[in-house]
Design a protein around this motif. Structure first.
Motif, PDB file in Angstrom:
ATOM      1  N   VAL A  82     -14.217   3.379  -3.422  1.00 14.57           N
ATOM      2  CA  VAL A  82     -14.298   2.342  -2.386  1.00 14.57           C
ATOM      3  C   VAL A  82     -13.709   2.846  -1.075  1.00 14.57           C
ATOM      4  N   ILE A  83     -12.566   3.507  -1.121  1.00  8.39           N
ATOM      5  CA  ILE A  83     -11.941   4.012   0.108  1.00  8.39           C
ATOM      6  C   ILE A  83     -12.801   5.103   0.752  1.00  8.39           C
ATOM      7  N   THR A  84     -13.326   6.003  -0.057  1.00 12.49           N
ATOM      8  CA  THR A  84     -14.195   7.063   0.480  1.00 12.49           C
ATOM      9  C   THR A  84     -15.424   6.459   1.150  1.00 12.49           C
ATOM     10  N   TRP A  85     -16.015   5.451   0.525  1.00 10.57           N
ATOM     11  CA  TRP A  85     -17.179   4.781   1.088  1.00 10.57           C
ATOM     12  C   TRP A  85     -16.810   4.066   2.393  1.00 10.57           C
ATOM     13  N   ALA A  86     -15.686   3.354   2.401  1.00 13.32           N
ATOM     14  CA  ALA A  86     -15.267   2.622   3.599  1.00 13.32           C
ATOM     15  C   ALA A  86     -15.031   3.574   4.769  1.00 13.32           C
ATOM     16  N   ILE A  87     -14.378   4.687   4.497  1.00 13.18           N
ATOM     17  CA  ILE A  87     -14.123   5.683   5.544  1.00 13.18           C
ATOM     18  C   ILE A  87     -15.445   6.192   6.127  1.00 13.18           C
ATOM     19  N   ALA A  88     -16.395   6.482   5.253  1.00 10.97           N
ATOM     20  CA  ALA A  88     -17.699   6.976   5.717  1.00 10.97           C
ATOM     21  C   ALA A  88     -18.436   5.908   6.523  1.00 10.97           C
ATOM     22  N   LYS A  89     -18.316   4.659   6.101  1.00 11.77           N
ATOM     23  CA  LYS A  89     -19.029   3.563   6.755  1.00 11.77           C
ATOM     24  C   LYS A  89     -18.534   3.310   8.181  1.00 11.77           C
ATOM     25  N   ILE A  90     -17.241   3.512   8.422  1.00  9.70           N
ATOM     26  CA  ILE A  90     -16.692   3.251   9.761  1.00  9.70           C
ATOM     27  C   ILE A  90     -16.161   4.535  10.411  1.00  9.70           C
ATOM     28  N   LEU A 110       0.825  -1.209   0.000  1.00  2.00           N
ATOM     29  CA  LEU A 110       0.000   0.000   0.000  1.00  2.00           C
ATOM     30  C   LEU A 110       0.861   1.262   0.000  1.00  2.00           C
ATOM     31  N   ARG A 111       1.974   1.214   0.724  1.00  4.82           N
ATOM     32  CA  ARG A 111       2.863   2.396   0.750  1.00  4.82           C
ATOM     33  C   ARG A 111       3.303   2.777  -0.652  1.00  4.82           C
ATOM     34  N   LYS A 112       3.572   1.797  -1.494  1.00  3.61           N
ATOM     35  CA  LYS A 112       3.957   2.078  -2.874  1.00  3.61           C
ATOM     36  C   LYS A 112       2.793   2.699  -3.642  1.00  3.61           C
ATOM     37  N   TYR A 113       1.603   2.168  -3.439  1.00  2.47           N
ATOM     38  CA  TYR A 113       0.424   2.671  -4.140  1.00  2.47           C
ATOM     39  C   TYR A 113       0.073   4.096  -3.723  1.00  2.47           C
ATOM     40  N   MET A 114       0.346   4.434  -2.475  1.00  2.00           N
ATOM     41  CA  MET A 114       0.011   5.775  -2.000  1.00  2.00           C
ATOM     42  C   MET A 114       0.841   6.842  -2.698  1.00  2.00           C
ATOM     43  N   LYS A 115       1.934   6.458  -3.301  1.00  2.00           N
ATOM     44  CA  LYS A 115       2.763   7.403  -4.038  1.00  2.00           C
ATOM     45  C   LYS A 115       2.176   7.713  -5.407  1.00  2.00           C
ATOM     46  N   ALA A 116       1.218   6.911  -5.846  1.00  2.00           N
ATOM     47  CA  ALA A 116       0.613   7.111  -7.163  1.00  2.00           C
ATOM     48  C   ALA A 116      -0.177   8.415  -7.179  1.00  2.00           C
ATOM     49  N   GLY A 117       0.015   9.171  -8.234  1.00  2.09           N
ATOM     50  CA  GLY A 117      -0.656  10.462  -8.357  1.00  2.09           C
ATOM     51  C   GLY A 117      -2.161  10.364  -8.316  1.00  2.09           C
ATOM     52  N   GLY A 118      -2.720   9.272  -8.819  1.00  2.00           N
ATOM     53  CA  GLY A 118      -4.168   9.124  -8.865  1.00  2.00           C
ATOM     54  C   GLY A 118      -4.823   8.932  -7.512  1.00  2.00           C
ATOM     55  N   ASN A 128      -4.656  10.689   2.709  1.00  2.00           N
ATOM     56  CA  ASN A 128      -4.831  10.766   4.168  1.00  2.00           C
ATOM     57  C   ASN A 128      -5.747   9.661   4.682  1.00  2.00           C
ATOM     58  N   ASP A 129      -6.773   9.326   3.901  1.00  2.00           N
ATOM     59  CA  ASP A 129      -7.672   8.233   4.286  1.00  2.00           C
ATOM     60  C   ASP A 129      -6.935   6.895   4.275  1.00  2.00           C
ATOM     61  N   LEU A 130      -6.089   6.690   3.270  1.00  2.00           N
ATOM     62  CA  LEU A 130      -5.310   5.460   3.198  1.00  2.00           C
ATOM     63  C   LEU A 130      -4.342   5.352   4.374  1.00  2.00           C
TER      64      LEU A 130
END
Length: 145
Positions: free
Chosen positions: A104-112, A34-42, A48-50
């Motif tokens: 998906v991440i935005t939804w998960a953050i809102a859900k919990i 995940l740390r590698k993916y967080m560097k992705a511009g997209g 911050n949620d990740l």
């Protein structure tokens, strides 16, 4: 409900999350990936949620945080697995490849959100180390399964 969230909910992500959470080493491998993916511009929009979700999972698997709901950690980790998976709905190399991940991440953050709020309060009062991820080694995603 959003198309991406529906696809996420109907997928294998929760079973995979529940299975991997029982193996601390595999959890740490996912977090390292995940740390590698967080560097992705997209993914800047949800960076911050990740970080919050990965800190939450990391503190639980290391036994530092105990006041958590089992379904919340499964959901949080399922979302993280979705982000790092090369098999999500839209491959990340496509122009809009991160749209499903962000949704998906935005939804998960809102859900919990309530759970994460309690965790954030705990973290702010208990975590003093700036080297929380020293115990995570980087391993290719394929080695997790």
């Amino acid at each position: 409900m959003n198309f991406y969230v529906n696809r996420f909910l109907k997928g294998k992500w929760f079973d995979k999350s529940n299975s991997i959470l029982s193996n601390k080493n595999k959890v740490l491998l996912v977090l390292a990936t995940l740390r590698k993916y967080m560097k992705a511009g997209g993914l800047k929009e949800v960076r911050n949620d990740l970080i919050l979700l990965s800190d939450y999972v990391n503190d639980i698997v290391h036994g530092r945080y105990h006041d958590y709901n089992q379904s919340s950690i499964i959901l949080a980790f399922a979302g993280l697995i979705y982000v790092v998976s090369p098999l999500d709905l839209f491959p990340d190399f496509l122009p809009l490849g991160f749209v499903d991940d962000i949704t998906v991440i935005t939804w998960a953050i809102a859900k919990i959100a309530g759970e994460l709020s309690r965790y954030s309060q705990w973290r702010n009062s208990h975590i003093t180390s700036t080297a929380k991820y020293d115990d995570i080694e980087e391993v290719p995603y394929e080695e997790i399964y």
